[in-house]
Motif scaffolding. Structure first.
Motif, mmCIF file in Angstrom:
data_model
loop_
_atom_site.group_PDB
_atom_site.id
_atom_site.type_symbol
_atom_site.label_atom_id
_atom_site.label_comp_id
_atom_site.label_asym_id
_atom_site.label_seq_id
_atom_site.Cartn_x
_atom_site.Cartn_y
_atom_site.Cartn_z
ATOM 1 N N VAL A 155 24.923 1.796 -14.874
ATOM 2 C CA VAL A 155 25.987 2.270 -15.763
ATOM 3 C C VAL A 155 25.397 2.723 -17.098
ATOM 4 C CG1 VAL A 155 28.139 1.663 -16.918
ATOM 5 C CG2 VAL A 155 27.647 0.761 -14.640
ATOM 6 N N SER A 156 24.349 2.041 -17.559
ATOM 7 C CA SER A 156 23.678 2.451 -18.785
ATOM 8 C C SER A 156 23.064 3.837 -18.621
ATOM 9 C CB SER A 156 22.594 1.427 -19.154
ATOM 10 O OG SER A 156 21.914 1.806 -20.332
ATOM 11 N N GLU A 157 22.497 4.123 -17.446
ATOM 12 C CA GLU A 157 21.939 5.452 -17.186
ATOM 13 C C GLU A 157 23.051 6.492 -17.071
ATOM 14 O OE1 GLU A 157 18.836 6.072 -17.469
ATOM 15 O OE2 GLU A 157 18.281 3.960 -17.643
ATOM 16 N N VAL A 158 24.206 6.068 -16.551
ATOM 17 C CA VAL A 158 25.361 6.969 -16.493
ATOM 18 C C VAL A 158 25.755 7.409 -17.900
ATOM 19 C CG1 VAL A 158 27.840 7.076 -15.969
ATOM 20 C CG2 VAL A 158 26.254 6.112 -14.292
ATOM 21 N N ALA A 159 25.756 6.448 -18.834
ATOM 22 C CA ALA A 159 26.080 6.771 -20.225
ATOM 23 C C ALA A 159 25.062 7.741 -20.822
ATOM 24 C CB ALA A 159 26.135 5.493 -21.053
ATOM 25 N N LYS A 160 23.767 7.537 -20.504
ATOM 26 C CA LYS A 160 22.736 8.466 -20.981
ATOM 27 C C LYS A 160 22.970 9.853 -20.406
ATOM 28 C CE LYS A 160 19.131 4.925 -21.443
ATOM 29 N NZ LYS A 160 17.810 4.458 -20.925
ATOM 30 N N GLY A 161 23.366 9.901 -19.135
ATOM 31 C CA GLY A 161 23.642 11.194 -18.513
ATOM 32 C C GLY A 161 24.814 11.902 -19.148
ATOM 33 N N ALA A 162 25.860 11.141 -19.514
ATOM 34 C CA ALA A 162 27.002 11.737 -20.201
ATOM 35 C C ALA A 162 26.578 12.315 -21.538
ATOM 36 C CB ALA A 162 28.095 10.684 -20.394
ATOM 37 N N ARG A 163 25.720 11.578 -22.256
ATOM 38 C CA ARG A 163 25.216 12.078 -23.541
ATOM 39 C C ARG A 163 24.386 13.346 -23.338
ATOM 40 N NH1 ARG A 163 23.035 7.600 -25.462
ATOM 41 N NH2 ARG A 163 20.959 7.939 -24.618
ATOM 42 N N LEU A 164 23.543 13.338 -22.312
ATOM 43 C CA LEU A 164 22.728 14.515 -22.008
ATOM 44 C C LEU A 164 23.600 15.719 -21.711
ATOM 45 C CD1 LEU A 164 19.907 15.740 -21.269
ATOM 46 C CD2 LEU A 164 20.302 14.903 -18.937
ATOM 47 N N GLY A 165 24.666 15.503 -20.923
ATOM 48 C CA GLY A 165 25.551 16.599 -20.566
ATOM 49 C C GLY A 165 26.278 17.195 -21.754
ATOM 50 N N VAL A 166 26.808 16.345 -22.619
ATOM 51 C CA VAL A 166 27.560 16.860 -23.768
ATOM 52 C C VAL A 166 26.626 17.545 -24.769
ATOM 53 C CG1 VAL A 166 29.061 16.234 -25.698
ATOM 54 C CG2 VAL A 166 29.405 15.200 -23.459
ATOM 55 N N ARG A 167 25.398 17.025 -24.936
ATOM 56 C CA ARG A 167 24.428 17.715 -25.806
ATOM 57 C C ARG A 167 24.129 19.122 -25.273
ATOM 58 N NH1 ARG A 167 21.074 12.929 -26.216
ATOM 59 N NH2 ARG A 167 19.674 13.919 -24.701
ATOM 60 N N GLU A 168 23.992 19.238 -23.960
ATOM 61 C CA GLU A 168 23.721 20.549 -23.369
ATOM 62 C C GLU A 168 24.937 21.457 -23.522
ATOM 63 O OE1 GLU A 168 21.565 23.564 -21.627
ATOM 64 O OE2 GLU A 168 20.898 21.623 -22.417
ATOM 65 N N CYS A 169 26.119 20.882 -23.389
ATOM 66 C CA CYS A 169 27.344 21.655 -23.609
ATOM 67 C C CYS A 169 27.362 22.230 -25.016
ATOM 68 C CB CYS A 169 28.563 20.764 -23.368
ATOM 69 S SG CYS A 169 30.157 21.547 -23.694
ATOM 70 N N GLN A 170 26.996 21.420 -26.003
ATOM 71 C CA GLN A 170 26.989 21.887 -27.384
ATOM 72 C C GLN A 170 25.937 22.970 -27.604
ATOM 73 O OE1 GLN A 170 26.552 18.102 -29.370
ATOM 74 N NE2 GLN A 170 28.758 17.847 -29.584
ATOM 75 N N TYR A 171 24.821 22.879 -26.903
ATOM 76 C CA TYR A 171 23.807 23.934 -27.010
ATOM 77 C C TYR A 171 24.314 25.236 -26.386
ATOM 78 C CZ TYR A 171 19.645 26.686 -26.092
ATOM 79 O OH TYR A 171 18.741 27.726 -26.018
ATOM 80 N N GLN A 172 24.859 25.161 -25.196
ATOM 81 C CA GLN A 172 25.292 26.363 -24.490
ATOM 82 C C GLN A 172 26.450 27.063 -25.196
ATOM 83 O OE1 GLN A 172 23.718 27.757 -22.075
ATOM 84 N NE2 GLN A 172 22.339 26.123 -21.405
ATOM 85 N N PHE A 173 27.287 26.313 -25.903
ATOM 86 C CA PHE A 173 28.464 26.901 -26.549
ATOM 87 C C PHE A 173 28.303 27.013 -28.066
ATOM 88 C CE2 PHE A 173 30.059 25.832 -22.464
ATOM 89 C CZ PHE A 173 31.147 26.667 -22.234
ATOM 90 N N ARG A 174 27.084 26.947 -28.549
ATOM 91 C CA ARG A 174 26.862 26.916 -29.998
ATOM 92 C C ARG A 174 27.318 28.198 -30.686
ATOM 93 N NH1 ARG A 174 22.519 28.260 -27.201
ATOM 94 N NH2 ARG A 174 20.918 29.684 -28.001
#
Length: 355
Positions: free
Chosen positions: A62-81
Motif C-alpha cells: 500500500v505504501s508503494e501504491v501511494a508512491k505510484g499515485a504521487r508519481l502519476g499526479v506529478r507526471e500529470c502536472q508535467y504533461q499539462f503544464r
C-alpha cells in the motif's frame, strides 16, 4: 450525492502525495482527512474484498501504491503544464475534476493506475518488497537478436539479470485501483473508470523493452544476457497524452453494460484508448463547481501557436509583459576533491502573464 468508489479511493490516495494542501474528501464535504501511506488502511474502513485484504496482509505494498499515485499526479502536472487545466493539486478543485466524466478525469485515472503499476514493479526489482522480486524467465522463449543487425549471428542469447516483474505490479494496481460494480446495477461511470485504469496499466505493460549485456573474453560478445525493463515513466506519460488528445466520447448502451462511441463512423475505442462521456469546461475562468482555477496570471508563450501560446492559454483576454529579476548559481567550478563552488548571478527574464 452519489458516492462513487473510485473517486473515494482517489481522495484517500491523494492524501498521501505530500502536496502542501489537503485533498477533497468526496464522501464528507468539508471534512478533509490528513493521511500518510500507513493510515490509508487504518482509516479506510469502506475498503472491502481484495483491497481490504491487501491492507491487512501487505501494508508495505500500500505504501508503494501511494508512491505510484504521487508519481502519476506529478507526471500529470508535467504533461499539462502548458494547458488551461494544469492538473492542479488544489484540494477542492481537484476533487471536482474527479467527480466528472470528462477527458481530464480519464487522464488522471490512467496515469495514476500506470504510476501504481510502475512503482510496485520497480519496488520488486529493487528488492524493497518481500512478496516479489525479479521476473521469472524459465518458461520464456530465448530473446531474438535485433533484426537490423547481423552482429547477432553466432552469439548465444539467454535471459538473465533482473527483469522487471510487470505482471506483479499490474495485478496489484488492478487489485487496488479498480472498483467493483454492484451486482444488478449498471454504472456507466464505473465502466469508464475501469477502462481508463486498464489503459494506464497497458501503457506500461505492453511497452516493455529488452536490455542486454555482452559477456566474453577481451570484450568479445560470445554470450549475451538479456532482461525486460519497463519504459521510462516519461514515455508512459507521453503515450497517455497522445491517447488523451485522441480520446473517444462514449455513452452507455441500452443493456447498461456496454459503452458505445458517440458520433457516426467512429470505431469503438480499443483497450489502450482513453474514453469519457461529458464535454470538458473551457477552464478559462475560475469555477469551483467545475474544478477550474482559470488561467488568470498563468505564464504563457507570446510567440507560440500551440496550447502554450498566449492566445489560447489566456482565452483571448490578452496578456501583460513583466520583467522578473532573480538570483541563480553561475560560473560554477569543481575543486578537487570534492567541492563545487558557484557565484551568484542576477538574471533578468521577460515573462508573459495572462490577464
Amino acid at each position: 450525492r452519489r458516492q462513487h468508489y473510485p473517486a473515494l479511493l482517489f481522495s484517500f490516495l491523494l492524501h498521501c502525495l505530500c502536496f502542501p494542501c489537503v485533498f477533497f474528501n468526496l464522501l464528507a464535504v468539508g471534512s478533509p482527512l490528513v493521511m500518510d501511506p500507513n493510515s490509508i488502511c487504518r482509516k479506510t474502513k469502506r475498503l472491502v474484498g481484495k483491497q481490504n485484504e491487501l491492507c491487512q496482509t501487505q501494508p508495505e505494498i500500500v505504501s508503494e501504491v501511494a508512491k505510484g499515485a504521487r508519481l502519476g499526479v506529478r507526471e500529470c502536472q508535467y504533461q499539462f503544464r502548458y494547458r488551461r487545466w494544469n492538473c492542479t493539486s488544489h484540494n477542492k478543485y481537484f476533487g471536482k475534476i474527479l467527480q466528472q466524466d470528462i477527458r481530464e478525469t480519464a487522464f488522471v485515472y490512467a496515469i495514476t493506475a500506470a504510476g501504481v503499476t510502475h512503482a510496485v514493479t520497480q519496488a520488486c526489482s529493487m528488492g524493497d518488497l518481500l512478496q516479489c522480486g525479479c521476473e521469472a524467465t524459465r518458461s520464456r522463449a530465448p530473446p531474438r537478436p535485433p533484426s537490423s543487425s547481423s552482429s547477432g549471428e553466432g552469439v548465444k542469447w539467454e535471459w538473465g539479470g533482473c527483469g522487471d516483474d510487470v505482471e506483479f505490479g499490474y495485478e496489484k494496481s488492478k487489485q487496488f485501483m479498480d472498483a467493483k460494480r454492484r451486482r444488478g446495477k449498471s454504472d456507466i461511470r464505473a465502466l469508464i473508470d475501469l477502462h481508463n485504469n486498464e489503459a494506464g496499466r497497458l501503457a506500461v505493460k505492453l511497452y516493455m523493452r529488452t536490455e542486454c549485456k555482452c559477456h566474453g573474453l577481451s570484450g568479445s560478445c560470445t554470450l549475451r544476457t538479456c532482461w525486460k525493463k519497463m519504459p521510462h515513466f516519461r514515455e508512459v506519460g507521453d503515450r497517455l497524452l497522445e491517447r488523451f488528445n485522441g480520446a473517444s466520447k462514449v455513452m452507455g448502451g441500452n443493456d447498461g453494460k456496454t459503452l458505445i462511441p458517440v458520433g457516426q463512423n467512429i470505431k469503438p475505442p480499443d483497450k489502450q484508448d482513453l474514453i469519457y462521456s461529458a464535454d470538458s469546461p473551457d477552464f478559462c475562468l475560475a469555477n469551483r463547481k467545475t474544478g477550474s482555477l482559470g488561467t488568470r496570471g498563468r505564464m504563457c508563450n507570446s510567440t507560440a501557436m500551440d496550447v502554450s501560446g498566449c492566445d489560447l492559454l489566456c482565452c483571448e483576454r490578452g496578456y501583460r509583459e513583466e520583467t522578473v529579476v532573480f538570483e541563480e548559481n553561475c560560473l560554477c567550478r569543481f575543486h578537487w576533491c570534492c567541492v563545487v563552488q558557484c557565484k551568484k548571478c542576477l538574471v533578468r527574464k521577460e515573462l508573459s502573464l495572462c490577464h
